[in-house]
Design a protein around this motif. Structure first.
Motif, PDB file in Angstrom:
ATOM      1  N   GLY A  24      19.482  44.229  37.372  1.00 25.38           N
ATOM      2  CA  GLY A  24      20.927  44.167  37.558  1.00 25.38           C
ATOM      3  C   GLY A  24      21.331  44.656  38.937  1.00 25.38           C
ATOM      4  O   GLY A  24      20.566  45.341  39.627  1.00 25.38           O
ATOM      5  N   SER A  25      22.549  44.323  39.363  1.00 28.59           N
ATOM      6  CA  SER A  25      22.960  44.644  40.730  1.00 28.59           C
ATOM      7  C   SER A  25      23.033  46.151  40.974  1.00 28.59           C
ATOM      8  O   SER A  25      22.620  46.636  42.032  1.00 28.59           O
ATOM      9  CB  SER A  25      24.319  43.998  41.036  1.00 28.59           C
ATOM     10  N   SER A  26      23.541  46.921  40.020  1.00 30.23           N
ATOM     11  CA  SER A  26      23.610  48.370  40.199  1.00 30.23           C
ATOM     12  C   SER A  26      22.225  48.995  40.129  1.00 30.23           C
ATOM     13  O   SER A  26      21.934  49.968  40.840  1.00 30.23           O
ATOM     14  CB  SER A  26      24.524  49.004  39.152  1.00 30.23           C
ATOM     15  N   PHE A  27      21.370  48.456  39.275  1.00 25.22           N
ATOM     16  CA  PHE A  27      19.982  48.912  39.204  1.00 25.22           C
ATOM     17  C   PHE A  27      19.309  48.721  40.565  1.00 25.22           C
ATOM     18  O   PHE A  27      18.678  49.650  41.096  1.00 25.22           O
ATOM     19  CB  PHE A  27      19.237  48.140  38.122  1.00 25.22           C
ATOM     20  N   ASN A  28      19.472  47.548  41.137  1.00 24.30           N
ATOM     21  CA  ASN A  28      18.845  47.264  42.435  1.00 24.30           C
ATOM     22  C   ASN A  28      19.448  48.120  43.553  1.00 24.30           C
ATOM     23  O   ASN A  28      18.742  48.569  44.466  1.00 24.30           O
ATOM     24  CB  ASN A  28      18.999  45.780  42.778  1.00 24.30           C
ATOM     25  N   SER A  29      20.754  48.345  43.477  1.00 22.11           N
ATOM     26  CA  SER A  29      21.405  49.183  44.473  1.00 22.11           C
ATOM     27  C   SER A  29      20.891  50.619  44.400  1.00 22.11           C
ATOM     28  O   SER A  29      20.680  51.273  45.429  1.00 22.11           O
ATOM     29  CB  SER A  29      22.921  49.153  44.258  1.00 22.11           C
TER      30      SER A  29
END
Length: 480
Positions: free
Chosen positions: A463-468
């Motif tokens: 997910g985008s927050s995971f990757n961030s």
């Protein structure tokens, strides 16, 4: 054994800010065992309720070190005239104690008995704690800003120094809307935080001070997710003049730990009432830890609720004195219209403060009349509960404008320009907003359910927050 890389968190002395900081610390250490986290707690003078809430909160977290700083007194009026100034100066007064505490923890000469002492990787400072960037510089470590609001509000703050130069009049006197990078739509001056409405205000001076310091940090961590604010997130991520921005949210206290000291017996009676209501049938009115209304506004809300015909749960609180939190009204009958409680007894319940997460998670809740504080906004999305926006203070008006205008009707507009005092929201406005909010065919319900799914997917692997978060940790460990 390799030394751990340590981060020191310095949150503002407000429960919502501390909770968000702890949730960020928890996800960091859960993601990488090489990280070690310390949270410095700034105590508020003569505030036993704050002390009790924080103590209950931190005792439930075992993997993070908490250190209370020495108790200081609030600045005298000659040093700060606004709430923003009072908080900023109060936090700034802690600089020598924070530097000394960090030095003793991480930078004192290691003894042979402490060969694995953690290395200090940086400081994570709150919105109102940017003066602690000086401490990080003195210690020779990077600083990161933890921004507990939206990316849109962050865009405004980063642009405020430019607006200050370009705009000679007070924002409250402007007749034209503002073009702010990161916003799709022009922004009406009346939705800006009240503290920046006049350049003559002490609050404006401090907003400007903090905004100028944001760009001195090595990175900006934001409690949001890219799918919620795609335009603003994309703008900030592609701007070379801005530190890297890491959307890692939603960071939420889903266990409700901050409310563990409340009267559980009292909440159980409210839960039993909710259990007896049909699914998605109850509109909930709650305005945050500092939200409250005087008697004239209370009576307008009551008339609007009664005319709407909908079931309701109303967390009703009376205005506070000074910086203390609002308190529950002792006798509801004294402030509500005569006979209101009897006429609505079969479909409504008026109460005091209740734990927000537990209420939003209940299947009977079908709508939320909210002040649009950022934590409340993220929680309503997480639980898929539609919102009617009634912002009260701080950046809430800008949050509401974003939800209503920028994000294509994700939220029902109740009143975006409310400033309190003699400016009453009428019973007709309340009735209209509640009816729109509780409309079972409302397209907004589909929108909020779609965003609910995205808010949960963004935190899992890929997910985008995971990757961030992964990128943030890499940045921290490279620096350490």
């Amino acid at each position: 054994m390799a030394k751990k890389a340590s981060l020191v968190f310095i949150p503002a002395p407000a429960v919502g800010h501390i909770v968000s900081a702890i949730e960020l610390a928890k996800v960091l250490i859960a993601r990488d065992h090489r990280l070690s986290l310390t949270v410095l707690i700034i105590k508020i003078p003569n505030s036993p309720s704050f002390d009790a809430l924080i103590e209950a909160l931190i005792t439930s977290v075992t993997a993070i070190r908490f250190i209370y700083l020495p108790q200081l007194q609030f600045p005298t009026p000659d040093r700060a005239q606004s709430t923003e100034g009072l908080i900023s100066v109060f936090i700034d007064d802690h600089k020598p104690f924070i530097k000394d505490t960090i030095t003793q923890l991480f930078l004192a000469t290691e003894s042979e008995s402490e060969p694995t002492r953690s290395r200090l990787a940086g400081l994570v400072v709150d919105f109102f704690c940017t003066s602690m960037i000086d401490v990080a510089n003195e210690l020779g470590v990077p600083s990161y800003l933890f921004f507990t609001s939206s990316v849109c509000f962050l865009s405004f703050m980063l642009h405020l120094p430019n607006l200050d130069t370009q705009t000679h009049n007070d924002f409250k006197d402007l007749e034209t809307e503002l073009v702010i990078p990161g916003f799709i739509n022009p922004v009406p001056p009346h939705v800006l935080p009240l503290a920046v409405s006049s350049k003559k205000q002490d609050g404006y001076t401090w907003y400007l001070y903090h905004s100028r310091r944001f760009s001195e940090t090595k990175g900006i961590i934001v409690n949001t997710f890219a799918e919620l604010e795609p335009y603003a997130a994309s703008f900030l991520s592609g701007n070379d003049g801005i530190p890297p921005v890491y959307p890692v949210g939603p960071l939420l206290d889903l266990q409700g730990q901050m409310h563990s000291v409340m009267d559980q017996t009292k909440f159980e009676s409210i839960k039993r009432w909710l259990d007896n209501q049909p699914p998605s049938s109850v509109v909930w009115l709650c305005f945050g830890s500092f939200g409250s209304f005087g008697v004239p506004q209370v009576q307008e809300i009551a008339r609007g609720l009664e005319r709407s015909g909908h079931r309701f749960l109303w967390s009703l609180r009376q205005p506070s004195v000074g910086l203390s939190n609002p308190t529950d009204y002792v006798n509801h009958e004294e402030v509500l219209p005569e006979g209101f409680l009897d006429r609505t007894a079969e479909r409504g319940l008026v109460c005091g403060w209740v734990p927000q997460v537990e209420v939003l998670a209940h299947p009977a809740i079908g709508g939320f009349v909210s002040h649009c504080g950022w934590n409340s906004t993220l929680e309503s999305i997480w639980f898929g509960v539609p919102v009617a926006a009634w912002p009260l203070y701080a950046e809430q008006h800008l949050n509401a404008f974003e939800m209503v205008k920028e994000l294509e009707g994700l939220v029902v507009e109740l009143r975006l320009d409310y400033r309190g005092g003699d400016d009453l929201v009428t019973a007709e406005e309340v009735e209209r907003a509640v009816r729109s909010l509780m409309d079972s065919d409302c397209k907004m319900r589909m929108r909020i359910k779609e965003m609910q799914e995205k808010s949960r997917k963004t935190l899992i692997d890929g997910g985008s927050s995971f990757n961030s978060l992964v990128c943030l940790i890499k940045d921290i460990l490279d620096e350490s």
